[in-house]
Motif scaffolding. Structure first.
Motif, PDB file in Angstrom:
ATOM      1  N   ALA A  65       0.904  -1.011   0.176  1.00 44.19           N
ATOM      2  CA  ALA A  65      -0.025  -0.054  -0.140  1.00 44.19           C
ATOM      3  C   ALA A  65       0.977   1.222  -0.160  1.00 44.19           C
ATOM      4  O   ALA A  65       0.488   2.319  -0.444  1.00 44.19           O
ATOM      5  CB  ALA A  65      -0.916   0.090   1.277  1.00 44.19           C
ATOM      6  N   VAL A  66       2.002   1.064   0.754  1.00 47.25           N
ATOM      7  CA  VAL A  66       2.920   2.341   0.497  1.00 47.25           C
ATOM      8  C   VAL A  66       3.746   2.537  -0.614  1.00 47.25           C
ATOM      9  O   VAL A  66       3.972   3.415  -1.322  1.00 47.25           O
ATOM     10  CB  VAL A  66       3.714   2.342   1.949  1.00 47.25           C
ATOM     11  CG1 VAL A  66       4.918   3.155   1.694  1.00 47.25           C
ATOM     12  CG2 VAL A  66       3.084   2.471   3.180  1.00 47.25           C
ATOM     13  N   VAL A  67       4.465   1.363  -1.200  1.00 51.98           N
ATOM     14  CA  VAL A  67       5.302   1.162  -1.996  1.00 51.98           C
ATOM     15  C   VAL A  67       4.835   1.631  -3.638  1.00 51.98           C
ATOM     16  O   VAL A  67       5.088   2.440  -4.445  1.00 51.98           O
ATOM     17  CB  VAL A  67       6.285   0.304  -2.279  1.00 51.98           C
ATOM     18  CG1 VAL A  67       7.230   0.241  -3.291  1.00 51.98           C
ATOM     19  CG2 VAL A  67       7.071   0.225  -0.926  1.00 51.98           C
ATOM     20  N   LEU A 135      -4.348   0.325   8.534  1.00 55.46           N
ATOM     21  CA  LEU A 135      -4.507  -1.207   8.121  1.00 55.46           C
ATOM     22  C   LEU A 135      -3.639  -1.975   9.006  1.00 55.46           C
ATOM     23  O   LEU A 135      -3.750  -2.757   9.659  1.00 55.46           O
ATOM     24  CB  LEU A 135      -4.399  -1.296   6.681  1.00 55.46           C
ATOM     25  CG  LEU A 135      -4.264  -2.873   6.324  1.00 55.46           C
ATOM     26  CD1 LEU A 135      -5.414  -3.406   5.822  1.00 55.46           C
ATOM     27  CD2 LEU A 135      -3.136  -3.002   4.923  1.00 55.46           C
ATOM     28  N   ARG A 136      -2.305  -1.423   8.986  1.00 52.22           N
ATOM     29  CA  ARG A 136      -1.229  -1.950  10.031  1.00 52.22           C
ATOM     30  C   ARG A 136      -1.643  -2.089  11.355  1.00 52.22           C
ATOM     31  O   ARG A 136      -1.213  -2.913  12.048  1.00 52.22           O
ATOM     32  CB  ARG A 136       0.177  -1.304   9.618  1.00 52.22           C
ATOM     33  CG  ARG A 136       1.269  -1.920  10.180  1.00 52.22           C
ATOM     34  CD  ARG A 136       2.479  -0.848  10.153  1.00 52.22           C
ATOM     35  NE  ARG A 136       3.662  -1.572  10.155  1.00 52.22           N
ATOM     36  CZ  ARG A 136       5.023  -1.026  10.432  1.00 52.22           C
ATOM     37  NH1 ARG A 136       4.953   0.346  10.629  1.00 52.22           N
ATOM     38  NH2 ARG A 136       6.211  -1.616  10.606  1.00 52.22           N
ATOM     39  N   LEU A 146      -9.373   0.156   1.477  1.00 59.89           N
ATOM     40  CA  LEU A 146      -8.285  -0.076   0.634  1.00 59.89           C
ATOM     41  C   LEU A 146      -8.772  -1.318  -0.297  1.00 59.89           C
ATOM     42  O   LEU A 146      -8.073  -1.258  -1.472  1.00 59.89           O
ATOM     43  CB  LEU A 146      -6.879  -0.595   1.365  1.00 59.89           C
ATOM     44  CG  LEU A 146      -6.425   0.580   2.113  1.00 59.89           C
ATOM     45  CD1 LEU A 146      -5.005   0.221   2.701  1.00 59.89           C
ATOM     46  CD2 LEU A 146      -6.150   1.854   1.183  1.00 59.89           C
ATOM     47  N   THR A 147      -9.591  -2.169   0.024  1.00 60.44           N
ATOM     48  CA  THR A 147      -9.827  -3.144  -0.841  1.00 60.44           C
ATOM     49  C   THR A 147     -10.761  -2.733  -2.055  1.00 60.44           C
ATOM     50  O   THR A 147     -10.633  -3.094  -3.164  1.00 60.44           O
ATOM     51  CB  THR A 147     -10.773  -4.452   0.002  1.00 60.44           C
ATOM     52  OG1 THR A 147      -9.860  -5.033   1.010  1.00 60.44           O
ATOM     53  CG2 THR A 147     -11.175  -5.417  -1.063  1.00 60.44           C
ATOM     54  N   ILE A 148     -11.735  -1.568  -1.630  1.00 65.33           N
ATOM     55  CA  ILE A 148     -12.507  -1.010  -2.803  1.00 65.33           C
ATOM     56  C   ILE A 148     -11.575  -0.326  -3.745  1.00 65.33           C
ATOM     57  O   ILE A 148     -11.728  -0.419  -5.042  1.00 65.33           O
ATOM     58  CB  ILE A 148     -13.359  -0.246  -2.015  1.00 65.33           C
ATOM     59  CG1 ILE A 148     -14.474  -1.203  -1.265  1.00 65.33           C
ATOM     60  CG2 ILE A 148     -14.165   0.751  -3.094  1.00 65.33           C
ATOM     61  CD1 ILE A 148     -15.438  -0.181  -0.303  1.00 65.33           C
ATOM     62  N   PHE A 198      -2.289  -7.704  -2.748  1.00 66.32           N
ATOM     63  CA  PHE A 198      -3.092  -6.863  -1.651  1.00 66.32           C
ATOM     64  C   PHE A 198      -4.166  -7.358  -1.020  1.00 66.32           C
ATOM     65  O   PHE A 198      -4.365  -7.914   0.374  1.00 66.32           O
ATOM     66  CB  PHE A 198      -3.070  -5.324  -1.838  1.00 66.32           C
ATOM     67  CG  PHE A 198      -3.577  -4.601  -0.623  1.00 66.32           C
ATOM     68  CD1 PHE A 198      -2.831  -4.314   0.193  1.00 66.32           C
ATOM     69  CD2 PHE A 198      -5.079  -4.329  -0.828  1.00 66.32           C
ATOM     70  CE1 PHE A 198      -3.178  -3.405   1.157  1.00 66.32           C
ATOM     71  CE2 PHE A 198      -5.411  -3.454   0.132  1.00 66.32           C
ATOM     72  CZ  PHE A 198      -4.686  -3.136   1.244  1.00 66.32           C
ATOM     73  N   VAL A 199      -5.145  -7.608  -1.938  1.00 62.24           N
ATOM     74  CA  VAL A 199      -6.400  -8.328  -1.385  1.00 62.24           C
ATOM     75  C   VAL A 199      -6.375  -9.548  -0.957  1.00 62.24           C
ATOM     76  O   VAL A 199      -6.892  -9.986   0.239  1.00 62.24           O
ATOM     77  CB  VAL A 199      -7.467  -8.094  -2.570  1.00 62.24           C
ATOM     78  CG1 VAL A 199      -8.758  -8.823  -2.270  1.00 62.24           C
ATOM     79  CG2 VAL A 199      -7.696  -6.738  -2.900  1.00 62.24           C
TER      80      VAL A 199
END
Length: 218
Positions: A65-67, A135-136, A146-148, A198-199
């Motif tokens: 999510a960051v990179v 999230l973390r 974030l999933t959306i 990610f998901v």
């Protein structure tokens, strides 16, 4: 003649029946025992108060999510530079005033499009990073949000790959530089692979247990 014993003898006061010189005996530590308030809330179990251990799946999803948004933003800047160089070489090669005016007009349109797209990417990148930290920390609402985001990003990336790497509104007949197509394919491939990974990571069994344990603490 015998008389009953005088109760006021031997000290003048009757014994009160309490030890330690007439004072109630205290419990160790100086506190009196008390009964628990029946209307108070039940104590929280110790296992629910403890901080749940963050699994590797959530940690990996956080770094995605960051990179990933930062990397795609950088690739978008490089794509713009490639297109600008191509316009300068193909249109601005002439020395007449018409070619110079055409080059200036095309560069102006590209600059507006680039600025708009870059601002859009930076806003999304900031949201991804901000929600990534939530999230973390175990916030389930950040996982859902974030999933959306990932679903929309994946669909957009699939559309870019299906259209032959055309990330702009240019027609397919225009001979764009090969570097631009390569960068578009890289952005689309990273978008699909990164969002799918990610998901999958945030909905594994270990991740679900971590979010469930975190939600019980808040």
């Amino acid at each position: 003649m015998n008389f009953p014993q005088n109760p006021w003898q031997q000290g003048g006061y009757p014994q009160s029946g309490t030890p330690s010189g007439g004072f109630p005996q205290q419990q160790p530590g100086g506190y009196q025992p008390y009964s628990q308030n029946p209307f108070s809330a039940p104590p929280v179990p110790v296992h629910e108060m403890a901080v749940p251990q963050r699994p590797a799946t959530v940690e990996t999803a956080f770094w995605i999510a960051v990179v990933l948004p930062l990397l795609v933003t950088v690739l978008n800047v490089v794509s713009y530079l490639v297109l600008q160089g191509w316009v300068q070489d193909s249109i601005g090669g002439g020395s007449d005033d018409v070619a110079a005016e055409m080059t200036s007009a095309v560069n102006g349109v590209m600059m507006v499009f680039f600025v708009f797209l870059t601002i859009f990417y930076l806003i999304l990148t900031g949201l991804w990073i901000a929600f990534g930290f939530k999230l973390r920390a175990g916030r389930n609402w950040a996982r859902v949000t974030l999933t959306i985001f990932a679903a929309f990003w994946a669909m957009s990336s699939i559309g870019t790959l299906a259209s032959g790497g055309m990330a702009t509104g240019l027609s397919e007949t225009e001979a764009l530089p090969g570097g631009y197509y390569a960068l578009s394919y890289v952005q689309g491939g990273l978008g699909v692979a990164g969002t799918v990974a990610f998901v999958v990571l945030v909905f594994t069994a270990k991740s679900n247990a971590y979010f469930d344990a975190s939600n019980r603490r808040y």
